[in-house]
Design a protein around this motif. Structure first.
Motif, PDB file in Angstrom:
ATOM      1  N   SER A   4      31.262  -9.710 -32.763  1.00 30.48           N
ATOM      2  CA  SER A   4      30.884 -11.218 -33.146  1.00 30.48           C
ATOM      3  C   SER A   4      30.646 -11.272 -31.425  1.00 30.48           C
ATOM      4  CB  SER A   4      31.300 -12.268 -33.856  1.00 30.48           C
ATOM      5  OG  SER A   4      31.480 -11.573 -35.103  1.00 30.48           O
ATOM      6  N   GLU A   5      29.940 -12.362 -31.274  1.00 25.32           N
ATOM      7  CA  GLU A   5      30.151 -13.249 -29.598  1.00 25.32           C
ATOM      8  C   GLU A   5      31.055 -13.897 -29.528  1.00 25.32           C
ATOM      9  OE1 GLU A   5      27.284 -16.345 -27.031  1.00 25.32           O
ATOM     10  OE2 GLU A   5      26.513 -16.139 -29.900  1.00 25.32           O
ATOM     11  N   GLY A  80      24.165 -12.304 -30.503  1.00 25.36           N
ATOM     12  CA  GLY A  80      25.079 -13.297 -29.542  1.00 25.36           C
ATOM     13  C   GLY A  80      25.799 -11.826 -30.018  1.00 25.36           C
ATOM     14  N   SER A  81      25.903 -10.795 -30.863  1.00 27.17           N
ATOM     15  CA  SER A  81      27.131  -9.053 -30.831  1.00 27.17           C
ATOM     16  C   SER A  81      26.998  -8.754 -29.545  1.00 27.17           C
ATOM     17  CB  SER A  81      26.335  -8.775 -32.155  1.00 27.17           C
ATOM     18  OG  SER A  81      24.873  -8.097 -32.337  1.00 27.17           O
ATOM     19  N   GLN A  82      27.900  -8.101 -29.852  1.00 28.85           N
ATOM     20  CA  GLN A  82      28.109  -6.957 -28.876  1.00 28.85           C
ATOM     21  C   GLN A  82      29.032  -5.783 -28.694  1.00 28.85           C
ATOM     22  OE1 GLN A  82      31.248  -8.618 -25.848  1.00 28.85           O
ATOM     23  NE2 GLN A  82      32.141 -10.168 -27.832  1.00 28.85           N
TER      24      GLN A  82
END
Length: 93
Positions: A4-5, A80-82
């Motif tokens: 998650s962000e 916003g994920s990474q």
């Protein structure tokens, strides 16, 4: 691992996750949920923590497995994920 962000300090939770069917359709891919749940009101799959899910793939070579895993994770949408892009990049076998 899709995160998650804000992970790891302050992950943003409650955001919807989509594209899992498309990701699971990539050959030899497995998706393992870690911090996901169904929203009680909408029924949407949402992120509930920092390390949201893992995408693992098999192939006849490391390069093929790596390619499949990154193809699949690229189909998953979470605002916003990474995720890291260097996993198995140096494998020489």
């Amino acid at each position: 691992m899709l995160a998650s962000e804000g992970y790891p300090e302050a992950p943003i939770t409650g955001r919807p996750i989509t594209g899992l069917e498309e990701a699971a359709a990539v050959p030899e891919v497995t998706i393992a949920h870690a911090a996901t749940a169904r929203d009680a009101q909408t029924g949407e799959l949402i992120a509930t923590g920092g390390r949201v899910l893992s995408v693992v793939a098999r192939g006849t070579t490391f390069a093929e497995a790596r390619s499949r895993a990154y193809e699949a994770i690229g189909k998953i949408r979470l605002e916003g994920s990474q995720y890291r892009t260097d996993i198995a990049a140096r494998v020489t076998v």
